[in-house]
Design an enzyme around this catalytic site. Structure first.
Site, PDB file in Angstrom:
ATOM      1  N   GLN A 100       0.831  -1.198   0.000  1.00  0.00           N
ATOM      2  CA  GLN A 100       0.000   0.000   0.000  1.00  0.00           C
ATOM      3  C   GLN A 100       0.868   1.252   0.000  1.00  0.00           C
ATOM      4  O   GLN A 100       1.583   1.523   0.966  1.00  0.00           O
ATOM      5  CB  GLN A 100      -0.914  -0.014   1.235  1.00  0.00           C
ATOM      6  CG  GLN A 100      -1.861   1.168   1.357  1.00  0.00           C
ATOM      7  CD  GLN A 100      -2.736   1.048   2.604  1.00  0.00           C
ATOM      8  OE1 GLN A 100      -2.343   0.411   3.580  1.00  0.00           O
ATOM      9  NE2 GLN A 100      -3.905   1.630   2.585  1.00  0.00           N
ATOM     10  N   GLY A 101       0.818   2.033  -1.079  1.00  0.00           N
ATOM     11  CA  GLY A 101       1.624   3.241  -1.199  1.00  0.00           C
ATOM     12  C   GLY A 101       0.845   4.487  -0.829  1.00  0.00           C
ATOM     13  O   GLY A 101       0.392   5.229  -1.700  1.00  0.00           O
ATOM     14  N   TYR A 102       0.705   4.739   0.463  1.00  0.00           N
ATOM     15  CA  TYR A 102      -0.043   5.898   0.954  1.00  0.00           C
ATOM     16  C   TYR A 102       0.885   6.926   1.608  1.00  0.00           C
ATOM     17  O   TYR A 102       1.103   8.006   1.096  1.00  0.00           O
ATOM     18  CB  TYR A 102      -1.103   5.446   1.964  1.00  0.00           C
ATOM     19  CG  TYR A 102      -2.430   5.010   1.373  1.00  0.00           C
ATOM     20  CD1 TYR A 102      -2.531   4.542   0.063  1.00  0.00           C
ATOM     21  CD2 TYR A 102      -3.592   5.039   2.136  1.00  0.00           C
ATOM     22  CE1 TYR A 102      -3.743   4.132  -0.464  1.00  0.00           C
ATOM     23  CE2 TYR A 102      -4.808   4.629   1.623  1.00  0.00           C
ATOM     24  CZ  TYR A 102      -4.884   4.176   0.328  1.00  0.00           C
ATOM     25  OH  TYR A 102      -6.094   3.776  -0.190  1.00  0.00           O
ATOM     26  N   SER A 103       1.424   6.604   2.783  1.00  0.00           N
ATOM     27  CA  SER A 103       2.173   7.575   3.586  1.00  0.00           C
ATOM     28  C   SER A 103       3.435   8.060   2.880  1.00  0.00           C
ATOM     29  O   SER A 103       4.062   7.327   2.107  1.00  0.00           O
ATOM     30  CB  SER A 103       2.567   6.962   4.929  1.00  0.00           C
ATOM     31  OG  SER A 103       1.428   6.681   5.703  1.00  0.00           O
ATOM     32  N   SER A 152       4.365  -1.438   4.294  1.00  0.00           N
ATOM     33  CA  SER A 152       4.489  -2.790   4.832  1.00  0.00           C
ATOM     34  C   SER A 152       4.725  -3.813   3.724  1.00  0.00           C
ATOM     35  O   SER A 152       3.990  -3.839   2.732  1.00  0.00           O
ATOM     36  CB  SER A 152       3.232  -3.175   5.612  1.00  0.00           C
ATOM     37  OG  SER A 152       3.027  -2.302   6.696  1.00  0.00           O
ATOM     38  N   GLU A 203     -10.059  -1.630   5.296  1.00  0.00           N
ATOM     39  CA  GLU A 203      -8.941  -2.009   6.149  1.00  0.00           C
ATOM     40  C   GLU A 203      -9.390  -2.281   7.573  1.00  0.00           C
ATOM     41  O   GLU A 203      -8.807  -3.095   8.288  1.00  0.00           O
ATOM     42  CB  GLU A 203      -7.879  -0.901   6.136  1.00  0.00           C
ATOM     43  CG  GLU A 203      -6.639  -1.212   6.937  1.00  0.00           C
ATOM     44  CD  GLU A 203      -5.589  -0.111   6.856  1.00  0.00           C
ATOM     45  OE1 GLU A 203      -4.425  -0.394   7.134  1.00  0.00           O
ATOM     46  OE2 GLU A 203      -5.955   1.030   6.504  1.00  0.00           O
ATOM     47  N   SER A 235      -2.653   7.800  12.202  1.00  0.00           N
ATOM     48  CA  SER A 235      -2.214   8.088  13.569  1.00  0.00           C
ATOM     49  C   SER A 235      -3.391   8.508  14.446  1.00  0.00           C
ATOM     50  O   SER A 235      -4.453   8.925  13.970  1.00  0.00           O
ATOM     51  CB  SER A 235      -1.163   9.208  13.568  1.00  0.00           C
ATOM     52  OG  SER A 235      -1.763  10.437  13.203  1.00  0.00           O
ATOM     53  N   ASN A 236      -3.186   8.401  15.762  1.00  0.00           N
ATOM     54  CA  ASN A 236      -4.227   8.826  16.703  1.00  0.00           C
ATOM     55  C   ASN A 236      -4.668  10.262  16.450  1.00  0.00           C
ATOM     56  O   ASN A 236      -5.861  10.587  16.509  1.00  0.00           O
ATOM     57  CB  ASN A 236      -3.704   8.707  18.138  1.00  0.00           C
ATOM     58  CG  ASN A 236      -3.779   7.289  18.660  1.00  0.00           C
ATOM     59  OD1 ASN A 236      -4.198   6.373  17.955  1.00  0.00           O
ATOM     60  ND2 ASN A 236      -3.370   7.098  19.910  1.00  0.00           N
ATOM     61  N   GLU A 237      -3.696  11.148  16.191  1.00  0.00           N
ATOM     62  CA  GLU A 237      -4.034  12.557  15.996  1.00  0.00           C
ATOM     63  C   GLU A 237      -4.957  12.753  14.795  1.00  0.00           C
ATOM     64  O   GLU A 237      -5.928  13.516  14.852  1.00  0.00           O
ATOM     65  CB  GLU A 237      -2.750  13.380  15.817  1.00  0.00           C
ATOM     66  CG  GLU A 237      -1.897  13.517  17.069  1.00  0.00           C
ATOM     67  CD  GLU A 237      -1.105  12.255  17.388  1.00  0.00           C
ATOM     68  OE1 GLU A 237      -1.087  11.323  16.545  1.00  0.00           O
ATOM     69  OE2 GLU A 237      -0.507  12.195  18.477  1.00  0.00           O
TER      70      GLU A 237
END
Length: 426
Positions: free
Chosen positions: A138-141, A173, A256, A406-408
């Site tokens: 998965q190419g996201y971040s 990942s 997901e 992330s949580n934020e």
């Protein structure tokens, strides 16, 4: 005694009862064969464990028709009901079957193609996902975007019958093992935020793609940096309309946090039960504060389960998009924080000996080290043999609150999209 939650016991129909029995019987029979040594191997932070053997196990599952259960029969699935899919994931986790290596293809990209892909894309890619002959990442971040997906800068331009991709992704990942990557790239120059993004399917095994493993605190390397330098993919391999990939990407994130999380909760329950056993053996359970924290963790598991089942049920109803986004974000916050807290609780249960690598902590349940015989596959230095299971849990679970959003960012989604609060200043 902490108990592993059962699947809504007493609510199965006669068809569900038979389905559960079939799943359980097949898993018992096949996990006692040549795959018996794979029990409990793999998973987040442990993807290095017997990767090649787990790949063979996944293909064995596929040959027996146990992959992609919820897909339509015309695409190789079983048209399994939501209830049956939940049953499968529960029984799979209870059997302590090895962690799947095809999660990103089966649970994320496959449903995305079924929802947004062309018929040509479905025919081309779904068979390889179902048979586990093509692996995906998965190419996201990105380094400058993190969980803020709308801030990606990786670009793609259409030249003739090909897209040319340039940029960098991070925390990807299993990229070092993947055949393909679904990439979010900016295809409209001058666009900003969620406008002008496209969802591209990019082959990994080409000269324009470089993968660099990221060594983690645990010594393993399942996350990677991925560099695209004029990487190419066919013009037809854009999912949805060019420039409107934001909606497709959000759809993938919803998938997901779907059915597989039910099995995840059973694995969490097993970890908690094992930790309770450690606390009983070493006397930590006599500490009223630690005993209460273990009880609170059990309550947290029940909350996770209730929310997951409610969210899965509502996914089949006409739910307001804002509500759906909020449910997915709440789910991520709940399980990520619960698992991080379990790692911290484990260290407190172990006490001072837990701070020392290779300490004499006899009697701990589960494998204390990952042997080299079980550590096949990934690049990067071998996993550190001086960490026991609980130390690994503590170190890697710090990542739970970051990857997958992330949580934020999850709190911003809830506050801004669901509660209607003012947007965070950017």
């Amino acid at each position: 005694m902490i108990q592993t939650p059962d699947a809504a016991a007493g609510t199965d129909t006669s068809a569900d009862v038979k389905f559960r029995a079939d799943v359980r019987e097949w898993l018992v029979e096949n996990l006692e064969s040549e795959f018996r040594e794979l029990r409990g191997l793999g998973g987040p932070g442990r993807e290095h464990e017997a990767f090649d053997e787990r790949l063979e196990w996944d293909r064995h599952l596929a040959a027996a028709g146990w992959t992609c259960l919820g897909w339509p029969e015309q695409y190789g699935g079983r048209d399994a009901t939501l209830r049956q899919q939940v049953i499968f994931h529960e029984e799979y986790a209870k059997a302590d079957a090895p962690s799947r290596v095809s999660h990103l293809g089966e649970e994320l990209l496959g449903p995305t193609l079924l929802a947004f892909g062309t018929e040509e894309q479905k025919q081309r890619f779904l068979p390889g996902i179902r048979s586990v002959t093509e692996l995906w990442c998965q190419g996201y971040s990105e380094p400058g975007a993190g969980s803020d997906l709308a801030a990606v800068t990786t670009s793609a331009r259409l030249e003739g019958d090909e897209w040319r991709i340039n940029g960098q992704k991070i925390w990807t990942s299993l990229a070092h093992l993947a055949d393909w990557c679904f990439v979010i790239a900016r295809t409209e120059p001058g666009s900003s935020r969620h406008h002008g993004l496209s969802y591209l399917l990019v082959p990994m095994r080409q000269d324009g793609v470089e993968v660099r493993p990221i060594i983690q605190l645990t010594g393993t390397a399942e996350f990677n940096e991925v560099f695209f330098d004029d990487a190419r993919t066919e013009a037809s391999l854009v999912v949805g309309e060019p420039g409107k990939g934001w909606g497709v990407a959000m759809g993938t994130l919803t998938f997901e946090r779907g059915i597989s999380t039910v099995g995840q909760q059973i694995r969490f329950a097993r970890e908690l039960a094992d930790l309770e056993a450690v606390a009983r053996d070493n006397g930590a359970l006599e500490n009223p504060v630690l005993a209460e924290r273990i009880d609170q963790a059990w309550v947290g598991l029940r909350v996770l389960r209730a929310h997951a089942l409610r969210t899965l049920a509502s996914a089949h109803e006409n739910v307001d998009p804002r509500t759906a986004a909020g449910q997915a974000s709440v789910s991520k916050l709940l399980w990520a924080n619960w698992h991080r807290d379990l790692g911290e609780l484990a260290m407190d249960v172990l006490g001072a000996p837990g701070l020392i690598a290779q300490s004499p902590m006899g009697g701990l349940p589960g494998p204390s080290v990952v042997t080299q015989a079980a550590a096949s596959g990934p690049v990067g230095r071998p996993p550190t043999d001086d960490l026991n299971e609980w130390q690994r849990l503590f170190l890697f679970s710090r990542a739970d609150t970051i990857y997958g959003g992330s949580n934020e960012v999850q709190r911003n989604i809830i506050s801004e999209r669901v509660l209607g609060l003012p947007r965070e200043a950017r």
